[in-house]
Design a protein around this motif. Sequence first.
Motif, PDB file in Angstrom:
ATOM      1  N   THR A  16      47.568  19.551  18.374  1.00  0.00           N
ATOM      2  CA  THR A  16      47.868  19.922  19.571  1.00  0.00           C
ATOM      3  C   THR A  16      48.347  18.772  20.392  1.00  0.00           C
ATOM      4  O   THR A  16      48.981  17.882  19.816  1.00  0.00           O
ATOM      5  N   ALA A  17      48.628  19.169  21.681  1.00  0.00           N
ATOM      6  CA  ALA A  17      49.409  18.180  22.500  1.00  0.00           C
ATOM      7  C   ALA A  17      48.903  18.109  23.850  1.00  0.00           C
ATOM      8  O   ALA A  17      48.396  19.160  24.465  1.00  0.00           O
ATOM      9  N   ALA A  18      49.455  17.132  24.660  1.00  0.00           N
ATOM     10  CA  ALA A  18      49.408  17.021  26.218  1.00  0.00           C
ATOM     11  C   ALA A  18      50.426  16.682  26.681  1.00  0.00           C
ATOM     12  O   ALA A  18      51.092  15.760  26.454  1.00  0.00           O
ATOM     13  N   LEU A 233      55.237  18.617  17.246  1.00  0.00           N
ATOM     14  CA  LEU A 233      55.149  19.914  17.487  1.00  0.00           C
ATOM     15  C   LEU A 233      54.836  20.676  16.047  1.00  0.00           C
ATOM     16  O   LEU A 233      54.615  21.780  16.030  1.00  0.00           O
ATOM     17  N   THR A 234      54.514  19.912  15.161  1.00  0.00           N
ATOM     18  CA  THR A 234      54.155  20.475  13.771  1.00  0.00           C
ATOM     19  C   THR A 234      52.865  20.561  13.668  1.00  0.00           C
ATOM     20  O   THR A 234      51.928  19.399  13.937  1.00  0.00           O
ATOM     21  N   TYR A 235      52.031  21.718  13.480  1.00  0.00           N
ATOM     22  CA  TYR A 235      50.605  21.915  12.936  1.00  0.00           C
ATOM     23  C   TYR A 235      50.359  21.272  11.668  1.00  0.00           C
ATOM     24  O   TYR A 235      50.870  22.038  10.811  1.00  0.00           O
ATOM     25  N   ALA A 236      49.940  20.107  11.610  1.00  0.00           N
ATOM     26  CA  ALA A 236      49.656  19.504  10.193  1.00  0.00           C
ATOM     27  C   ALA A 236      48.842  20.280   9.233  1.00  0.00           C
ATOM     28  O   ALA A 236      49.253  20.011   8.175  1.00  0.00           O
ATOM     29  N   PRO A 237      47.924  21.039   9.570  1.00  0.00           N
ATOM     30  CA  PRO A 237      47.254  21.761   8.300  1.00  0.00           C
ATOM     31  C   PRO A 237      47.955  22.751   7.896  1.00  0.00           C
ATOM     32  O   PRO A 237      47.735  22.908   6.567  1.00  0.00           O
TER      33      PRO A 237
END
Length: 610
Positions: A16-18, A233-237
């Motif tokens: 996620t990000a902020a 912006l990459t969802y690591a899982p």
Amino acid sequence: MAGRIEDYALIGDRETAALVGADGSIDWMCAPRFDSPACFAALLGDEENGHWWIGPAGRPRCTRRAYRGDTLVLDTVWETTAGAVRLTDFMPSRGSGPLVVRVVEGLSGRVEMGSDLRLRFDNGRIVPWTWSVDARTAAAVAGPDSAFLHCDRTLGTDVSRRCTSARFTVPAGARISFVLGWSPSHIPPDMSTDPAAALDQTLGFWSSWAANCRYRGPFSEAVMRSLITLKALTYAPTGGIVAAVTSSVPEDLGGERNWDYRFCWLRDSTFTLSCLLRSGYREEAVAWKDWLVRAVAGEPADLQPLYGVGGQRRLPESSAEWLAGYEGSQPVRFGNAAVGQLQLDVYGEVVNTVYSAMRADVPIDRHVWALIASFMDHLGRHWTEPDAGFWEVRGPRRHFVHSKVMSWVAADRALRMARVAGLRGSADRWRAMRGEIAEEVCRRGWDDERSTFVQHYGSRQVDASALLLPRLGFLRPDDPRLLGTIEAVRGLGEDGFLRRYSSDAGPVHEVDGLTGGEGTFLACSFWFADALALTGRRREARDVFERVLDVRNDVGLLAEEWDPAVRRQLGNTPQAFSHVALVNAAFALHGTRENGRRQGARRRPAGAHA
């Protein structure tokens, strides 16, 4: 009130990000992942919809800020009459849940500081129950969500239901650390994080990752920042890459073009794969390809334009009436109805991505070849139909030229892969399909009077997606039709930037069925630079490229669009498509000779034989 779009910097943990404003306020964050409900939604409303501010008393705008080297650790500095202070923001790689670490450090003098935390779960709607755990820790809970705030100093924090506040003085040399964590409400939070160790780990991770970049050329700082943004912006899982971390940031201030971009678009796949492989990030390219194949597996007729970060298909669109919208832009949407549109070009994107991966020696499993064959069978029966097109218009379906060209790309790439994939029995059919599409596009999609390809059959509109023709190999770079189209696309320009398309019959809303306007599209401007470079006009291409670089914000980020009239960024931010286009244009201008040969090997005239 939320800041300007370009006032925000990005921090994230690859799940996620902020967004951190220039005043020290975190105004947007979703937990626990990109497409979860926001716990800070002031960006789309006001402070009562959730934010976390830390900064000098009076909430001044910062003096300066920058990422620390090639990392996603943000340093924000205020220089006041009483002294100077630095705020360091980052999100470490997570253990049980997302963490935001904020470290305040006195640089000189004594600065009066403040912290206001307003947690609002469920996209800024729910005020949690909040209480003091001890003198340094506060906790909050509501329904499935819980959070804690821990400080390494006792600050006399004021805890109420609606706001957790602290006022404190920071002398030179002092350091105060805050850690905010989210966890499911039924699981006890892990509050054992050491801020200093987490900072060292985060700096080490990003610096090590950035060192693998193999871009060598001018503007390497811009390329590196774009690649770091794409990694963030990459969802690591799963390896999926979201289009942006925000939802409903408007393309037209006060208008209704407010979309949720926290999902993964197939259309971006080939561009992203090329960008990552060129830059030396093979692991990320393989993960993106694997996410793509998992997401699209199933019946070819069920192929969607976009999917969730885990590959989920149901992304129902709804409106959040409790949010006023960014600068009053309504409606505020969560979910995206484009998921149900027919967009024929995505079949070409999928096949082209697999082809690009194969050329880069990325392993392709046997079942993927069967999947490609089934896609081609389906596309062979349906490419003649109208669709919603590249821009996902919400008006009537049309025969968009780009969709037809991408159907040609699918046939062309499938034909090239036929021998390797053991699909030679279908080669004649795909060759015939490729030739039929090329003939139709050049006949029905061409405006001989204006010497340009048009947006859709029967129209006189020009579309910036035509700038992708040389990259896709549909026409040779020296083809007069391509050169004529590039000249016609110039007509989409406004103050040196390109709009997506225009209408001779009226404004843009007559194409997409929506009211209001929009800004210039930054990816289109980079495509223009790319097309100019590929057709030999490198000096002009560089001028266009530099012009777009100049509108990045102070920490190198780009949203989706730019309004030349008021000189503001527009749309969801940071936009993956904009940063991918930046990197690819940089390689077109300054890539190695090997890259140039690999690009050139893909160019064939329309209908060419494999």
